[in-house]
Every structure is written in structure tokens, then in C-alpha cells.
Motif scaffolding. Structure first.
Motif, PDB file in Angstrom:
ATOM      1  N   TYR A 166      58.142  36.058  41.886  1.00  0.00           N
ATOM      2  CA  TYR A 166      56.674  36.023  41.971  1.00  0.00           C
ATOM      3  C   TYR A 166      56.040  37.016  40.995  1.00  0.00           C
ATOM      4  O   TYR A 166      54.977  37.570  41.262  1.00  0.00           O
ATOM      5  N   ARG A 188      52.525  38.821  41.545  1.00  0.00           N
ATOM      6  CA  ARG A 188      51.588  37.900  42.193  1.00  0.00           C
ATOM      7  C   ARG A 188      51.472  38.143  43.690  1.00  0.00           C
ATOM      8  O   ARG A 188      50.547  37.637  44.328  1.00  0.00           O
ATOM      9  N   THR A 189      52.405  38.890  44.273  1.00  0.00           N
ATOM     10  CA  THR A 189      52.296  39.161  45.710  1.00  0.00           C
ATOM     11  C   THR A 189      51.324  40.294  45.996  1.00  0.00           C
ATOM     12  O   THR A 189      50.879  40.462  47.116  1.00  0.00           O
ATOM     13  N   SER A 190      51.000  41.120  44.959  1.00  0.00           N
ATOM     14  CA  SER A 190      50.088  42.235  45.199  1.00  0.00           C
ATOM     15  C   SER A 190      48.997  42.341  44.141  1.00  0.00           C
ATOM     16  O   SER A 190      48.153  43.230  44.206  1.00  0.00           O
ATOM     17  N   ASN A 191      49.022  41.415  43.145  1.00  0.00           N
ATOM     18  CA  ASN A 191      48.056  41.428  42.048  1.00  0.00           C
ATOM     19  C   ASN A 191      48.064  42.732  41.257  1.00  0.00           C
ATOM     20  O   ASN A 191      47.027  43.196  40.791  1.00  0.00           O
TER      21      ASN A 191
ATOM     22  N   GLN B  14      47.151  36.035  51.684  1.00  0.00           N
ATOM     23  CA  GLN B  14      47.395  37.451  51.983  1.00  0.00           C
ATOM     24  C   GLN B  14      48.204  38.080  50.861  1.00  0.00           C
ATOM     25  O   GLN B  14      49.278  37.591  50.513  1.00  0.00           O
ATOM     26  N   LYS B  15      47.660  39.137  50.263  1.00  0.00           N
ATOM     27  CA  LYS B  15      48.422  39.913  49.283  1.00  0.00           C
ATOM     28  C   LYS B  15      48.963  41.148  49.974  1.00  0.00           C
ATOM     29  O   LYS B  15      48.411  41.593  50.981  1.00  0.00           O
ATOM     30  N   GLN B  16      50.035  41.704  49.416  1.00  0.00           N
ATOM     31  CA  GLN B  16      50.658  42.858  50.056  1.00  0.00           C
ATOM     32  C   GLN B  16      49.686  44.001  50.231  1.00  0.00           C
ATOM     33  O   GLN B  16      48.947  44.343  49.318  1.00  0.00           O
ATOM     34  N   GLY B  17      49.701  44.567  51.440  1.00  0.00           N
ATOM     35  CA  GLY B  17      48.820  45.693  51.730  1.00  0.00           C
ATOM     36  C   GLY B  17      47.397  45.287  52.031  1.00  0.00           C
ATOM     37  O   GLY B  17      46.531  46.138  52.200  1.00  0.00           O
ATOM     38  N   GLU B  18      47.118  43.986  52.069  1.00  0.00           N
ATOM     39  CA  GLU B  18      45.763  43.532  52.379  1.00  0.00           C
ATOM     40  C   GLU B  18      45.753  42.705  53.649  1.00  0.00           C
ATOM     41  O   GLU B  18      46.781  42.194  54.071  1.00  0.00           O
ATOM     42  N   THR B  49      46.417  32.272  41.603  1.00  0.00           N
ATOM     43  CA  THR B  49      46.968  33.412  42.345  1.00  0.00           C
ATOM     44  C   THR B  49      47.703  32.975  43.610  1.00  0.00           C
ATOM     45  O   THR B  49      48.308  33.794  44.293  1.00  0.00           O
ATOM     46  N   VAL B  51      50.464  31.959  46.053  1.00  0.00           N
ATOM     47  CA  VAL B  51      51.919  32.133  46.058  1.00  0.00           C
ATOM     48  C   VAL B  51      52.520  31.198  47.113  1.00  0.00           C
ATOM     49  O   VAL B  51      52.105  31.217  48.270  1.00  0.00           O
ATOM     50  N   ILE B 101      55.599  37.641  52.838  1.00  0.00           N
ATOM     51  CA  ILE B 101      55.695  38.332  51.544  1.00  0.00           C
ATOM     52  C   ILE B 101      54.342  38.255  50.862  1.00  0.00           C
ATOM     53  O   ILE B 101      53.790  39.253  50.420  1.00  0.00           O
ATOM     54  N   SER B 102      53.797  37.046  50.781  1.00  0.00           N
ATOM     55  CA  SER B 102      52.439  36.852  50.276  1.00  0.00           C
ATOM     56  C   SER B 102      52.042  35.391  50.510  1.00  0.00           C
ATOM     57  O   SER B 102      52.886  34.498  50.366  1.00  0.00           O
TER      58      SER B 102
END
Lengths: 387, 251, 128
Positions: A166, A188-191, B14-18, B49, B51, B101-102
């Protein structure tokens, strides 16, 4: 001495196999991939472990690669392969005319075949078209595409390779205009963006190779050529069934778990990221599959999908050879630190990796031999269980 | 002429940490295409964006398990027509019971570890079962000693996501893993017998049969768990009348 | 796995009604009736405990049970017994490997019998 660091772009078949090869040769390997393992062409292959018979007449270089690699994969990764062989089946007079060239081609490429009478063929595969005229056995097989890729990835990981899934390549990092030194990635998982530096960047993005080389101002002669595959929700044969004819639309029907999969076609595409399904091709595939296994005509369809082959060079469609090529961009564009591997077929993934690793070692002046022919791969599951 | 529908697809994002949120995208769809096709199109043409996981697009790899309108589905073999009407809303979310994960991707590492633990074989030798009765040969099948085929379980995680007991008890081995143990065969492995005859094994199942209801691949984990229980009970009855010698206990 | 969420959240996860099949609801009904009946057992013991405080206390309590509220309560105990008991027979059968492929049909049958019995009891308690 620190290990040389190789960045591999793409976790399709070529990427994971190259990661495995280089990790065994002592490289520090990082694989970057914008999606999960094998989400592009690799995951969506037909799943045929080619014996080479399909190419034995017109493209003997590919045929020999196929039979050699077929035998190696059976040994090193048996846990993802249905090793049950295949048949080439003649249904018409013109198929019979092709038989002579086929026998000669297989002999030239040392592909073991055996001629069967129609009675004998029907005994082996009772659901074959009873009107068949002659059949040949051939050492085809079926593989699970994702698990084949994951087996290579797991073994690479065990030998120290890092996988950034990703993570999309946004640009290539350059030292001036003549050397590629790394890649800028978007997680892409955290931008979040990160920069990765390496001694060599390997572009293993198959049909997408041109998009990556363009980032360094280079190009490769890749012709992405999509085809359709259709999965039926019944298994009606235990072997891969090939039409005895020159490569054509829907010439292969093969079993996989409890399904039969037929493919494929050949056309040109504009947007590789999304290839729409063409309705007419579905009908054509069902017809072709039912020619070989008539029972399939009444079977429900389970999945329909498109995959884009990375074909190399001039020519169009079926006339393009299915072999692979490793481009050192120092030679093609006077661009250092950057190679592209593309073309080829799923069956030849290990050989493609060997060639790439040889090229990389020669470029960096490293003397290390390929060991992947004899090394059994570990369980694909360990890709996730190893940390 | 291809039929054309217009639907709203609601994606779990959902992105990591959000914190997670829903994103709605209006899409033109063909009711006969599968959910994975529109998820891929949403990524390719609407929002880069997004995933999501996928590979084979024909139910042999198990990568694209997700919840479609809350229900666990393999997106590649779920026709749009079967889950939404023209003008309706389709909800797409990641599987339950695994860490996200996302967006639509979860970490199924634990499932893979446990499948290895019970020794599930990715290829097995059953020949007859693979071919549905209507296509089986009339006479006895030609013997083929070397026959192997890819086993039914594609490790997609749908059953683990749908199992209400696994939701509350992460230590419960879970339906896919117990079905894997059944396929691996208890007879060959006394340690496996001990592993499944336990509070985190077959006795933790509470017969919701959600696993069998969502399995896209003919595994029928619910039935396999009950078969394992039958075997364990059979073994208990046998040892009741014919106790094991002390030396054999704990083997 | 699901270690992200805390113990309390996890303890209630089994009651997640989203995207459930019929037999999934069967599981939830079974567990809810089990919890209900356990709760009832404690109530029952407390009430019986009043016997120790002499006959008057118990008689007073019995009078209050004439109210319709108590009747509804009693009917829900009967309902829980039927649903839990009949579904329990199905679960015992399947646990011994009997009729597993038919478990869904058996569940429907058990629930139909249970509902009929509940209606009969209801009529007799409130009308007859």
C-alpha cells in the motif's frame, strides 16, 4: 561491508521473485507496492502452469522457458500447484492439420507429449467433447496466483526482504539527470510520504512499466494487452484442456478448486487501472469453453475478469513473442541505477528474476550465483506470520 | 444492450491513527458486474486514496473478503444486482474481528498463523469431491495416485468475521481454523486432537452456523466443527470402556 | 486479534445484530433467553426467601402477583423456557453430529412449535 540495497517497485510475480533471488544473493531488499501482493496482472492470471505446448510452434524461445520453469516450480513450490497435467484436443480438420507442427514443435522444445485415441481421452476426461478427433497429454498444471506470489514473498521476507505494501511511488529520486537513487513513496494507509534510497531501483511493474520509466524520463517498448477470463461454478475436468490450434481466443479451459476457468482474448487498452468488461467477449468465452467441454454451456458463471499482459516490442496481439526482457537503462537512456524487467509469463517468473538479478549483480560488480532453482519455498502463510 | 443503474456506494474509510468515517460516491453500474469491479473503479476513477485488497477476481484467492451491506461477502463473486436495487445505497466495509489496516483492508495474520498451526494443507488429494455429481463419470474413476487439487478453503476470513463467538472470544480458534484441523485429519496428530478438544476449540462453538452461511467456497465449517465433536465424543466413549495405559496418556 | 478494543466492549460483541443469518439470530435468542432465565432463577430464590419472614409477608407478595404486569413477566418466563428448550434440543442434536445440514429447518420448526405453545399459554393465562 554493508549490503547493497535494492528497491523493487511492484509486488507482482516478477517483483516478489526478484526479491527472493536478490535476498538469497545477499542483497538488502525493499519491495514497494501500491496495493496488496499480486493485485494487478499477476493475481488475475489464468492460473495455467504452462508446459510450453501453447508456444511450441511459433515461439519456441518462450516454449523452452515454460517447460524448464514448469518443472522447477513443481519442485520448489508444490503447495500451490495442481500438478495434474493437461490435454491438447483436436476438434476439427484444421486442428488435425496443426497436429503435425505441434508434435515437431514439442519435440524441438523437449516437451514430453503422448498421443491418445479419442476413446482413451474420454476415459481420462469423460466430459470432453465426444466428437474429438485426437488428443495429446502434456505436463500442464494449475496454480493459485496469489499463493504462488506469496510463497516467493514469504521466502524473501524470511531472508530479510522488507515489504512496503500500500505504498505508491510518487516520483523517482535522482542524482542530477543521470542516476536514479531511490523513490518517494506515499503510504496509502496513513497518507504520509517517505523517501527511500537504494543502490539500484528495479522497475518490476509489468504492464505499468512505462508509467515508472516516464518518471525518470525514459521509456520501454511495452504493449499492455488485456484479455478476459471467465470462471464457471462447476469443475468438469481434472486437467487443463487446450484446443489443438495456434494461440487463439478462448483456447484454454482449466480446472481450479471447484471451478473451470476459460481464457482469453487479446486487445488494446487505454486505462490500465480499470479495464471494463466487454459483454461480447463473455459470450465468446462461453462458446469456446463449451466447444471443448460441452457440459459447461449450462453452467452458471462465477467470476469474470480482465488482466493486462505486458507484451514487449513491435507487432500486435498474438504475434508478439511471450518472452521477457530486462532493460538496463544505462544502455538504453544513459540512466544509471535503474533497470526494468517486464514481459514474460507467470510460469517464467523465477527465470525473469534470475535474469534481473544477474543484470543487477553485473552492474554493481557483485559476484553471487543464483540459487533459486534448487531452493524450496516456505509456506505462503508465513508472509503474514513472519514479522 | 447493457443495463445501467445509478447507485450510491457508501465506503468505510479509515487511515491509520484517524477515526473512521463514511464516504458516499454516486456511481453508474451494470447490475451484472460484481462488487469488486465497482470498488476498483471507485479507486481508479473517483478516489485514488481508497485502500482495498484483491487479487484473482474469481474466488480462488480469498483476498477481497469484505462486508457488503453488513454481510460478509467475497466481493469478486457478489453481483451488484444481488445486494442493491437501482437508485439504492450499497454499503462496503472491512471484515469484523480483525484489526483494520486502512479502509477496507484488515490484518489477517492471526488466521494464517492458526491455519499453519493446525496443519491445513493448501492442496489435497480428494478427487471425487471436486467434481459435482452431475459431471462425475458413470463408471469408477481412472485411478490417479498423484492427483492433487487446491483445497476448498481460500482463507478469506469471512467465517471468522461472521462468527459471533470469535467476536467476543479472540482466543477461540475459530471456524476456518477448526475446519482446517478437520481437513488436516485428527487421526494423524494427537497434539491436534488436544488442541481442538479444549475450551478454545470445538467446545467453544455455540452453533450460530454463521460460518456455513457466509462461506463462499464449499467448506461448510459448521458441519466440520460438529464432525470434530462427534470424533472427540467417539474417542471419549472408546477410552471409557478401554482406558489408555498410563504410558499412552498425554501422547 | 481484536485486542484493540477493551474487554467490556468485547464481552458484548456477540450481540452484534448487523448482517446476521437466521441461525445467527437463533444463537442470539438462545443466549438472551439463557441470561433471562438465569436472572429469573435469582428472582425466584429471593422471593422464596420471603418465606423465612413468616406467612404474612409471603401472602402479601402473592397478592401483588395478580397484577397484569406479573402475568406478562410470567408469560415471558414461559416463552423463554420454550424457545431455549426447543432450540436446545436442536443444538444437542447437531453437537452429536445429527442432522447438521438440516439445522436451519429444525430451527424454524422448533420456533414454530415454541410460538404456538406460547400463544396457547398466553390465551389460557389472560383469557381462559
Amino acid at each position: 561491508m554493508t549490503k547493497p540495497h535494492a528497491i523493487i517497485i511492484g509486488a507482482g510475480f516478477t517483483g516478489v521473485a526478484t526479491a527472493h533471488d536478490l535476498a538469497m544473493r545477499g542483497f538488502d531488499v525493499t519491495v514497494v507496492e501500491r496495493g496488496p501482493i499480486a493485485n494487478g496482472t499477476s493475481g488475475r492470471t489464468h492460473g495455467l502452469l504452462h508446459s510450453g505446448g501453447r508456444y511450441a510452434v511459433k515461439d519456441q524461445e518462450s516454449a523452452i522457458e515454460c517447460i524448464d520453469e514448469n518443472l522447477i516450480l513443481r519442485k520448489i513450490v508444490p503447495s500451490v500447484i495442481e500438478p495434474n497435467g493437461g490435454l491438447f484436443v483436436a476438434l476439427s480438420e484444421s486442428d488435425l492439420d496443426y497436429a503435425e507442427e505441434f508434435i515437431a514443435g514439442c519435440e524441438a522444445c523437449h516437451i514430453p507429449i503422448e498421443q491418445l485415441t479419442p476413446q482413451r481421452a474420454l476415459k481420462l476426461e469423460p466430459n470432453l467433447n465426444p466428437k474429438l478427433l485426437v488428443a495429446f497429454t502434456i505436463p500442464d498444471g494449475t496454480f493459485d496466483p496469489l499463493r504462488l506470489a506469496m510463497s516467493f514473498a514469504a521466502t524473501a521476507k524470511k531472508n530479510g526482504a522488507n515489504f512496503h505494501l500500500y505504498h505508491e511511488v510518487k516520483s523517482l529520486l535522482m542524482d542530477g539527470k543521470a542516476t536514479v537513487t531511490g523513490a518517494r513513496l506515499l503510504d496509502r494507509t496513513s497518507n504520509k510520504e517517505i523517501d527511500l534510497h537504494g543502490d539500484i531501483v528495479i522497475n518490476a511493474t509489468g504492464a505499468w512499466a512505462g508509467e515508472i520509466t516516464a518518471m525518470a524520463g525514459a521509456d520501454v517498448p511495452i504493449k499492455p494487452t488485456p484479455g478476459i477470463m471467465v470462471a464457471f461454478e462447476r469443475r468438469t475436468a481434472q486437467r487443463a484442456i487446450n484446443r489443438l490450434c495456434a494461440p487463439a481466443d478462448g483456447d484454454i479451459v482449466l480446472p481450479q478448486r471447484r471451478m473451470m476457468v476459460v481464457g482469453t482474448t487479446s486487445f488494446a487498452a487505454d486505462n490500465l487501472d480499470y479495464i471494463p468488461i466487454v459483454e461480447d467477449q463473455i459470450k465468446l468465452m462461453v462458446e469456446r469453453a463449451a466447444d471443448l467441454l460441452p457440459g459447461l454451456r449450462s453452467v452458471k458463471l462465477r467470476g469474470i475478469y480482465m488482466a493486462s499482459r505486458p507484451l514487449i516490442g513491435g507487432g500486435t496481439g498474438r504475434s508478439i513473442a511471450r518472452t521477457f526482457k530486462c532493460f538496463d537503462h544505462k544502455e538504453t537512456h544513459n540512466l544509471d541505477g535503474f533497470v526494468t524487467i517486464t514481459g514474460g509469463k507467470a510460469t517464467t517468473l523465477r527465470a525473469m528474476a534470475e535474469k534481473t538479478a544477474d543484470t543487477v549483480c553485473a552492474k554493481l560488480g557483485i559476484n553471487a550465483a543464483c540459487q533459486t532453482k534448487e531452493t524450496p519455498l516456505i509456506s505462503y502463510r508465513q508472509f503474514y506470520s513472519l514479522n | 444492450m447493457v443495463e445501467k443503474w445509478n447507485i450510491t456506494v457508501k465506503f468505510y474509510r479509515q487511515k491509520q491513527g484517524e477515526k473512521p468515517h463514511d464516504q458516499e460516491i454516486k456511481m453508474d453500474v451494470n447490475p451484472d458486474e460484481n462488487v469488486i469491479d465497482l470498488v476498483e473503479r471507485a479507486w481508479a476513477l473517483h478516489d485514488r486514496t481508497l485502500v482495498f485488497a484483491h487479487a484473482c477476481h474469481h474466488s480462488t484467492c480469498g483476498a477481497c473478503g469484505m462486508r457488503v451491506n453488513e454481510r460478509e461477502k467475497l466481493a469478486c463473486i457478489t453481483p451488484v444486482r444481488s445486494v442493491v436495487a437501482n437508485g439504492g445505497t450499497l454499503k462496503v466495509a472491512p471484515l469484523r474481528n480483525f484489526p483494520v489496516i486502512s479502509d477496507l483492508v484488515v490484518d489477517m495474520g492471526e488466521l494464517y498463523r492458526r491455519m499453519d498451526l493446525v496443519g491445513h494443507q493448501p492442496v489435497d488429494s480428494d478427487r471425487e469431491e471436486a467434481i459435482q455429481p452431475e459431471f462425475r463419470p458413470a463408471g469408477p474413476a481412472e485411478p490417479n495416485e498423484d492427483f492433487m487439487r487446491l483445497s476448498d478453503c481460500i482463507e478469506c476470513g469471512l467465517c471468522m468475521s461472521a462468527c459471533p463467538v470469535f467476536s467476543s472470544t479472540p482466543d477461540y480458534l475459530g471456524p476456518a481454523v477448526l475446519a482446517g484441523a478437520h481437513q488436516a485429519g485428527l487421526e494423524k496428530n494427537p497434539l491436534l486432537f488436544k488442541l481442538i478438544d479444549s475450551a478454545t476449540g470445538v467446545w467453544r462453538c455455540h452453533s450460530a452456523f454463521e460460518c456455513t452461511a457466509v462461506c463462499p467456497s464449499n467448506v461448510d465449517p459448521g458441519w466440520r466443527i460438529m464432525e470434530l465433536r462427534r470424533k472427540v465424543i467417539g474417542d471419549r466413549v472408546k477410552t471409557l470402556f478401554n482406558p489408555r495405559k498410563p504410558a499412552e496418556v498425554g501422547k | 486479534m481484536n485486542t484493540q478494543s477493551n474487554f467490556v466492549v468485547r464481552a458484548f460483541r456477540w450481540f452484534d445484530p448487523r448482517g446476521r443469518s437466521l441461525s445467527g439470530w437463533g444463537f442470539m435468542i438462545h443466549r438472551l433467553t439463557a441470561l433471562g432465565l438465569t436472572f429469573y432463577l435469582f428472582l425466584h430464590l429471593i422471593v422464596l426467601g420471603q418465606l423465612a419472614q413468616g406467612p404474612d409477608a409471603y401472602d402479601n407478595f402473592l397478592k401483588s402477583t395478580e397484577s397484569p404486569l406479573y402475568k406478562i413477566g410470567e408469560l415471558s418466563v414461559v416463552a423463554a423456557v420454550f424457545l431455549h428448550g426447543l432450540n436446545g434440543v436442536r443444538i444437542v442434536m447437531t453437537s452429536f453430529g445429527i442432522a447438521v445440514p438440516r439445522q436451519r429447518e429444525i430451527f424454524i420448526g422448533a420456533m414454530v412449535i415454541g410460538l404456538v405453545a406460547i400463544v396457547i399459554f398466553g390465551i389460557r393465562m389472560f383469557i381462559g
